[in-house]
Design a protein around this motif. Sequence first.
Motif, mmCIF file in Angstrom:
data_model
loop_
_atom_site.group_PDB
_atom_site.id
_atom_site.type_symbol
_atom_site.label_atom_id
_atom_site.label_comp_id
_atom_site.label_asym_id
_atom_site.label_seq_id
_atom_site.Cartn_x
_atom_site.Cartn_y
_atom_site.Cartn_z
ATOM 1 N N THR A 1 0.790 -1.236 0.000
ATOM 2 C CA THR A 1 0.000 0.000 0.000
ATOM 3 C C THR A 1 0.822 1.286 0.000
ATOM 4 O O THR A 1 2.009 1.291 0.351
ATOM 5 N N LYS B 1 -2.650 -2.283 -9.604
ATOM 6 C CA LYS B 1 -2.946 -2.240 -8.166
ATOM 7 C C LYS B 1 -3.586 -0.894 -7.835
ATOM 8 O O LYS B 1 -4.778 -0.780 -7.653
ATOM 9 N N CYS C 1 -12.115 0.785 -3.143
ATOM 10 C CA CYS C 1 -12.715 1.702 -2.160
ATOM 11 C C CYS C 1 -14.094 2.163 -2.621
ATOM 12 O O CYS C 1 -14.975 2.416 -1.796
ATOM 13 N N GLY D 1 -8.901 14.404 0.715
ATOM 14 C CA GLY D 1 -7.903 13.768 -0.146
ATOM 15 C C GLY D 1 -8.561 13.239 -1.404
ATOM 16 O O GLY D 1 -9.603 12.572 -1.341
ATOM 17 N N TYR D 2 -7.984 13.564 -2.566
ATOM 18 C CA TYR D 2 -8.549 13.104 -3.838
ATOM 19 C C TYR D 2 -7.451 12.437 -4.656
ATOM 20 O O TYR D 2 -7.212 12.742 -5.808
ATOM 21 N N GLY D 3 -6.741 11.501 -3.990
ATOM 22 C CA GLY D 3 -5.801 10.636 -4.708
ATOM 23 C C GLY D 3 -6.594 9.445 -5.231
ATOM 24 O O GLY D 3 -7.804 9.539 -5.476
ATOM 25 N N VAL E 1 -7.522 6.622 -3.697
ATOM 26 C CA VAL E 1 -8.565 6.203 -2.754
ATOM 27 C C VAL E 1 -9.689 7.254 -2.710
ATOM 28 O O VAL E 1 -10.873 6.915 -2.782
ATOM 29 N N GLY E 2 -9.314 8.515 -2.627
ATOM 30 C CA GLY E 2 -10.309 9.592 -2.570
ATOM 31 C C GLY E 2 -11.207 9.599 -3.802
ATOM 32 O O GLY E 2 -12.423 9.831 -3.696
ATOM 33 N N GLU F 1 -8.398 19.094 -0.643
ATOM 34 C CA GLU F 1 -7.105 18.695 -1.229
ATOM 35 C C GLU F 1 -6.047 19.753 -0.955
ATOM 36 O O GLU F 1 -6.358 20.922 -0.760
ATOM 37 N N ILE F 2 -4.790 19.320 -0.958
ATOM 38 C CA ILE F 2 -3.664 20.244 -0.851
ATOM 39 C C ILE F 2 -2.942 20.368 -2.197
ATOM 40 O O ILE F 2 -2.170 21.283 -2.411
ATOM 41 N N ASP F 3 -3.185 19.384 -3.076
ATOM 42 C CA ASP F 3 -2.476 19.320 -4.354
ATOM 43 C C ASP F 3 -3.352 19.975 -5.434
ATOM 44 O O ASP F 3 -4.484 19.533 -5.656
ATOM 45 N N GLY G 1 -7.876 5.636 5.092
ATOM 46 C CA GLY G 1 -6.418 5.624 4.887
ATOM 47 C C GLY G 1 -5.789 4.582 5.804
ATOM 48 O O GLY G 1 -6.448 4.056 6.713
ATOM 49 N N HIS G 2 -4.505 4.299 5.601
ATOM 50 C CA HIS G 2 -3.932 3.116 6.267
ATOM 51 C C HIS G 2 -3.856 3.229 7.788
ATOM 52 O O HIS G 2 -4.166 2.284 8.504
ATOM 53 N N LEU H 1 -9.052 1.969 9.518
ATOM 54 C CA LEU H 1 -9.715 1.897 8.209
ATOM 55 C C LEU H 1 -11.075 1.196 8.273
ATOM 56 O O LEU H 1 -11.200 0.035 8.622
ATOM 57 N N ASN I 1 -13.373 0.440 6.009
ATOM 58 C CA ASN I 1 -13.867 -0.562 5.058
ATOM 59 C C ASN I 1 -13.490 -1.973 5.500
ATOM 60 O O ASN I 1 -14.172 -2.936 5.166
ATOM 61 N N HIS J 1 -12.152 -4.925 0.387
ATOM 62 C CA HIS J 1 -12.453 -4.939 -1.046
ATOM 63 C C HIS J 1 -12.940 -6.322 -1.489
ATOM 64 O O HIS J 1 -12.535 -7.342 -0.931
HETATM 65 P P1 NAI Z 1 -2.586 9.195 -2.816
HETATM 66 O O1 NAI Z 1 -1.269 9.757 -2.508
HETATM 67 O O2 NAI Z 1 -2.957 8.837 -4.212
HETATM 68 O O3 NAI Z 1 -3.745 10.169 -2.276
HETATM 69 C C1 NAI Z 1 -3.712 10.873 -1.078
HETATM 70 C C2 NAI Z 1 -4.186 12.292 -1.389
HETATM 71 O O4 NAI Z 1 -4.349 13.021 -0.174
HETATM 72 C C3 NAI Z 1 -3.185 13.063 -2.245
HETATM 73 O O5 NAI Z 1 -3.800 13.534 -3.429
HETATM 74 C C4 NAI Z 1 -2.733 14.197 -1.338
HETATM 75 O O6 NAI Z 1 -2.469 15.390 -2.062
HETATM 76 C C5 NAI Z 1 -3.921 14.355 -0.403
HETATM 77 N N1 NAI Z 1 -3.604 14.987 0.876
HETATM 78 C C6 NAI Z 1 -2.470 14.880 1.633
HETATM 79 N N2 NAI Z 1 -2.556 15.644 2.735
HETATM 80 C C7 NAI Z 1 -3.773 16.241 2.690
HETATM 81 C C8 NAI Z 1 -4.459 17.147 3.551
HETATM 82 N N3 NAI Z 1 -3.886 17.616 4.653
HETATM 83 N N4 NAI Z 1 -5.714 17.528 3.199
HETATM 84 C C9 NAI Z 1 -6.297 17.092 2.059
HETATM 85 N N5 NAI Z 1 -5.693 16.240 1.199
HETATM 86 C C10 NAI Z 1 -4.452 15.813 1.516
HETATM 87 O O7 NAI Z 1 -2.739 7.902 -1.882
HETATM 88 P P2 NAI Z 1 -3.855 6.745 -2.023
HETATM 89 O O8 NAI Z 1 -3.307 5.654 -2.849
HETATM 90 O O9 NAI Z 1 -5.135 7.377 -2.373
HETATM 91 O O10 NAI Z 1 -3.878 6.194 -0.529
HETATM 92 C C11 NAI Z 1 -4.360 6.971 0.556
HETATM 93 C C12 NAI Z 1 -4.302 6.153 1.839
HETATM 94 O O11 NAI Z 1 -5.193 5.043 1.748
HETATM 95 C C13 NAI Z 1 -2.935 5.541 2.143
HETATM 96 O O12 NAI Z 1 -2.749 5.533 3.535
HETATM 97 C C14 NAI Z 1 -3.075 4.120 1.622
HETATM 98 O O13 NAI Z 1 -2.133 3.272 2.215
HETATM 99 C C15 NAI Z 1 -4.493 3.820 2.012
HETATM 100 N N6 NAI Z 1 -5.194 2.768 1.274
HETATM 101 C C16 NAI Z 1 -6.253 2.202 1.933
HETATM 102 C C17 NAI Z 1 -7.003 1.225 1.317
HETATM 103 C C18 NAI Z 1 -8.133 0.593 2.037
HETATM 104 O O14 NAI Z 1 -8.641 -0.428 1.597
HETATM 105 N N7 NAI Z 1 -8.598 1.140 3.132
HETATM 106 C C19 NAI Z 1 -6.698 0.761 -0.061
HETATM 107 C C20 NAI Z 1 -5.601 1.469 -0.676
HETATM 108 C C21 NAI Z 1 -4.889 2.442 -0.021
#
Ligand code: NAI
Length: 478
Positions: free
Chosen positions: A202, A231, A240, A265-267, A269-270, A288-290, A345-346, A390, A392, A399
Amino acid sequence: MSFDFKVKDLSLHEAGRHQLRLAEHEMPGLMSLREEYGASQPLKGAKIAGSLHMTVQTAVLIETLTALGAQVRWASCNIYSTQDEAAAAVVVGPHGTPEDPQGVPVFAWKGETLPEYWDCTNQILTWPGGDGPNMILDDGGDATMLVHKGVEWEAAGQVPAASDEDSEEFAVFKELVRGTLAEDPQKWTRIAAQIKGVTEETTTGVHRLYELAQSGELLFPAINVNDSVTKSKFDNKYGCRHSLIDGINRATDVLIGGKVAVVCGYGDVGKGCAESLAGQGARVIVTEIDPICALQAAMEGFQVAKLESVIGEADIFVTTTGNFDIITAEHMQQMKNKAIVGNIGHFDNEIDMAGLAKVPGITKTEIKPQVHEWTFADGRSIIVLSEGRLLNLGNATGHPSFVMSNSFANQTIAQIELFTKQGDYDKQVYVLPKHLDEKVARLHLDALGVELTELTKAQAEYIGVDVAGPYKPEHYRY
Ligand code: NAI
């Protein structure tokens, strides 16, 4: 055969086995890897310590690794994410009985305490006869961190003293390492020396690995499974999209349609979370911050705002950032009565649970396991899911199989890659080559009735690729 293990109740194995059987049907990637590699046994000699949510889908992964010749010990990477029936089925194995288990040692149950959690992680790294694993399969990096901190503190001659800055989790972790070193002062250097590599599932774990590699502290090669396209662009997003609302529904059964939901957060997962909430008819607001991700959210039609601007407006809050202190105790005090707060998030530090517990006059009522109502002194309350862990996996079952088949096919291929080609990898972090990423996708097409167009030789030449792929340059973003 007798071996040590710790799960909730082996009598659940039959229920687990039925679910595994159905999951196998939905996991064509893993099943075709069993067919492809079953005879050649590429993982023969591999001793894999796995730290990843002990769900039904993970059970199919474990039995794929053993079908390819590996020996395995397993723990969950979260205190709430184990499905006890899956854990029981893996221990008993397809041919064993609860009286004569023939499967794999699992150390995981739903609702572990933090000391139990770290003890289970220690168990997967401690093999019979004082031996250790030679491979790690990690999710979030806790097993990898235990080995690295163990080595660091062993070299320093002591575990640092407890500090007020330590989170409860880190304090428990230090205690565990202290105990292991008291028992066996060279345990972690001995174990680290045997490890040929780690494959990490992850975003959060991958982030830790790159930090270790950059500071020159990474002790063995690593494959970043998360950043295989098949992945992160599938599990993180479409997984998600499925399991977020599954968790909210099972926890609260509140109608999502018409509500205002904030996704922090809109990565990857978002994006999946926002889509699923919008799909239920919620009005979704993104933080978002990005600027790139913020613009993407705006283009999808979502309002993008600071959390402070909308804090009193929303009914549901979900953190997806992999960052910490996203929702503070102050934020939670300003929320609407009965607002629902959860993290996908993790780690659990996205929501300041420790700060919430310290709000003067606050009380906590358990509605059911992993669903708590926190009532403020003025009588208003909020509902927090899975204690900020988390949701979910804490409130639902994570998932679904099909998407995990993609993630876990990457995991299996990455384990084979690191175990069989040890000389090819330095103490760095690698992603799988694109042809293997495309292979994982290909393994899932038939099941969905996808008809793939084939390039002609002339077309392939015109766009500068091989007829058999890879079809995109490394910099392509999908
Ligand atoms: P990512 O890096 O693609 O997205 C995270 C987003 O959060 C980024 O766009 C970033 O700019 C934004 N962000 C960071 N700080 C912020 C803030 N203070 N305010 C608003 N936005 C902010 O990462 P991804 O892949 O989306 O993963 C996110 C988390 O989810 C990780 O901890 C990952 O390990 C976890 N995860 C959990 C899963 C689950 O089943 N629960 C599955 C996959 C990932």
